[in-house]
Design a protein around this motif. Structure first.
Motif, PDB file in Angstrom:
ATOM      1  N   GLY A 156      13.926 -14.635 -14.132  1.00  0.00           N
ATOM      2  CA  GLY A 156      14.380 -15.299 -15.137  1.00  0.00           C
ATOM      3  C   GLY A 156      14.668 -16.408 -15.401  1.00  0.00           C
ATOM      4  N   ALA A 157      15.988 -16.071 -14.438  1.00  0.00           N
ATOM      5  CA  ALA A 157      16.948 -17.535 -14.256  1.00  0.00           C
ATOM      6  C   ALA A 157      15.803 -19.089 -14.269  1.00  0.00           C
ATOM      7  N   LEU A 158      15.063 -18.948 -13.490  1.00  0.00           N
ATOM      8  CA  LEU A 158      13.709 -19.797 -13.287  1.00  0.00           C
ATOM      9  C   LEU A 158      13.874 -20.749 -14.898  1.00  0.00           C
ATOM     10  N   ALA A 159      14.130 -20.276 -15.793  1.00  0.00           N
ATOM     11  CA  ALA A 159      14.070 -20.884 -16.904  1.00  0.00           C
ATOM     12  C   ALA A 159      14.775 -21.280 -17.607  1.00  0.00           C
ATOM     13  N   GLY A 160      15.851 -21.673 -17.032  1.00  0.00           N
ATOM     14  CA  GLY A 160      17.047 -23.307 -16.744  1.00  0.00           C
ATOM     15  C   GLY A 160      16.563 -24.315 -16.733  1.00  0.00           C
ATOM     16  N   ASP A 161      15.468 -25.092 -16.122  1.00  0.00           N
ATOM     17  CA  ASP A 161      14.733 -25.591 -15.694  1.00  0.00           C
ATOM     18  C   ASP A 161      14.314 -26.194 -16.579  1.00  0.00           C
ATOM     19  N   GLY A 162      13.629 -26.087 -17.690  1.00  0.00           N
ATOM     20  CA  GLY A 162      13.127 -25.823 -19.360  1.00  0.00           C
ATOM     21  C   GLY A 162      11.412 -26.020 -19.317  1.00  0.00           C
ATOM     22  N   TYR A 220       3.571  -7.538 -20.967  1.00  0.00           N
ATOM     23  CA  TYR A 220       4.852  -8.812 -20.531  1.00  0.00           C
ATOM     24  C   TYR A 220       5.442  -9.131 -21.560  1.00  0.00           C
ATOM     25  N   ARG A 221       7.004 -10.068 -20.806  1.00  0.00           N
ATOM     26  CA  ARG A 221       8.035 -10.332 -21.751  1.00  0.00           C
ATOM     27  C   ARG A 221       7.818 -11.823 -20.954  1.00  0.00           C
ATOM     28  N   VAL A 222       8.233 -12.666 -21.663  1.00  0.00           N
ATOM     29  CA  VAL A 222       8.152 -14.331 -21.882  1.00  0.00           C
ATOM     30  C   VAL A 222      10.194 -14.654 -21.863  1.00  0.00           C
ATOM     31  N   ILE A 223      10.712 -15.038 -20.798  1.00  0.00           N
ATOM     32  CA  ILE A 223      12.007 -15.282 -20.400  1.00  0.00           C
ATOM     33  C   ILE A 223      11.954 -17.498 -20.894  1.00  0.00           C
ATOM     34  N   GLY A 224      12.505 -17.757 -21.552  1.00  0.00           N
ATOM     35  CA  GLY A 224      12.745 -19.344 -22.099  1.00  0.00           C
ATOM     36  C   GLY A 224      11.269 -19.937 -22.667  1.00  0.00           C
ATOM     37  N   ASP A 225      11.279 -21.672 -22.543  1.00  0.00           N
ATOM     38  CA  ASP A 225      10.260 -22.266 -22.927  1.00  0.00           C
ATOM     39  C   ASP A 225      10.424 -23.164 -22.742  1.00  0.00           C
ATOM     40  N   GLY A 226      10.102 -24.467 -23.058  1.00  0.00           N
ATOM     41  CA  GLY A 226      10.368 -25.320 -22.394  1.00  0.00           C
ATOM     42  C   GLY A 226       9.081 -26.345 -22.190  1.00  0.00           C
ATOM     43  N   PRO A 227       8.890 -27.977 -21.737  1.00  0.00           N
ATOM     44  CA  PRO A 227       8.189 -28.761 -21.548  1.00  0.00           C
ATOM     45  C   PRO A 227       6.910 -28.622 -19.898  1.00  0.00           C
ATOM     46  N   ARG A 228       8.022 -27.483 -19.080  1.00  0.00           N
ATOM     47  CA  ARG A 228       7.498 -28.046 -17.792  1.00  0.00           C
ATOM     48  C   ARG A 228       6.574 -26.776 -17.419  1.00  0.00           C
ATOM     49  N   ALA A 229       5.741 -26.697 -16.692  1.00  0.00           N
ATOM     50  CA  ALA A 229       4.417 -25.737 -16.543  1.00  0.00           C
ATOM     51  C   ALA A 229       5.762 -24.493 -16.479  1.00  0.00           C
ATOM     52  N   PRO A 230       4.948 -22.996 -17.025  1.00  0.00           N
ATOM     53  CA  PRO A 230       5.224 -21.886 -16.694  1.00  0.00           C
ATOM     54  C   PRO A 230       4.671 -21.564 -15.100  1.00  0.00           C
TER      55      PRO A 230
END
Length: 291
Positions: free
Chosen positions: A42-48, A13-23
């Motif tokens: 992975g650009a969906l990570a732009g939401d946080g 697996y690979r994780v792109i991004g991080d933040g307070p919103r649900a993965p």
């Protein structure tokens, strides 16, 4: 590589991004297509939020089992692999699922088997039954130029699927109904390459070519079970998609909390063909169900 153990094997697996919103966990197609062509999601990570990509067992960077008995490859195998992954990552109590093609089928199965903690499901370009897929493929093939259709039928009857004439005919279909971009995007080319290197899973479960759905999953259907999906669900497809409207209509007709969107300039891969529109539609849906 980052992997988790599963039934004596390894899931990459690979994780792109991080933040307070649900993965959001991305389920690739095939079965056996691998994650490469989904990397742009992975650009969906732009939401946080974190975006989790992984290779299902049997393909990509996960354990390959080319000598496994065909009966080894089951829906339950991959449903429980996903459950194992989200538990190991510590996100099982709050996450979204997004599945593309076969991945949408798997997402729906997971939503029925493990509803707790699932905030939403996005089903992208997916059939609700393989019988519907075959019927749509037959209809779309019939609209191909006569010489192209003749080449497909002639080589399929002869079993000469490696012939250049057959492969050229397949490309005509794919340029209409799989990916309308020319040249082929690099992430999709990477997926095709890894499938060609080890087609075990795809050939076993789906069959020898894109039109078939004649492998061990040929009788798969979720139509009658769809009312049991309780998570809010988004169904999307392209206007020229090989997942034609009649293929995904049961999701919209039978899931209680559902909405849908058709991308007007896409075929089977709107996230590559209309990336900005795809991210806007899916991103808005995820944000609406993060709570």
């Amino acid at each position: 590589m980052t992997t988790v153990a599963y039934r004596g094997h390894e899931t990459w697996y690979r994780v792109i991004g991080d933040g307070p919103r649900a993965p959001v966990v991305i389920l690739h197609g095939g079965p056996g297509a691998g994650h490469d062509y989904c990397v742009p999601m992975g650009a969906l990570a732009g939401d946080g939020r974190a975006v989790v990509l992984y290779d299902q067992l049997g393909c990509g960077n996960s354990t390959h089992l080319p000598d496994a008995d065909p009966g080894f490859w089951t829906v339950e195998l991959w449903v429980e692999e996903l459950a194992n992954l989200v538990r190991t990552l510590g996100i099982a109590d709050r996450f979204h699922l997004l599945g593309q093609s076969w991945g949408g089928m798997l997402a729906a199965e997971y939503a029925l088997a493990h509803p707790d903690g699932l905030l939403s499901v996005s089903i992208c370009d997916s059939p609700a039954a393989n019988e519907l897929w075959r019927a749509a493929a037959h209809r779309l093939r019939a609209a191909l130029p006569p010489d192209v259709l003749s080449a497909l039928e002639r080589h399929e009857a002869a079993g000469t699927l490696d012939a250049e004439e057959y492969q050229a005919a397949v490309r005509v279909y794919e340029q209409r109904h799989v990916c309308r971009l020319d040249p082929m995007p690099a992430p999709l080319a990477a997926t095709y390459a890894q499938m060609a290197a080890d087609p075990t899973v795809y050939h076993t479960t789906n069959g020898p070519h894109e039109f078939s759905a004649t492998g061990t999953f040929r009788d798969w259907t979720i139509v009658d079970r769809l009312p049991g999906i309780t998570a809010p669900t988004l169904v999307v497809a392209g206007a020229y998609d090989e997942a034609a409207p009649e293929v995904w209509a049961p999701f919209v007709e039978r899931i209680p909390d559902v909405r849908s969107h058709v991308f007007p300039n896409s075929s089977h891969l709107p996230h590559l063909e209309e990336p900005d529109a795809f991210l806007a539609v899916v991103g808005a849906f995820l944000r609406a169900h993060d709570a």
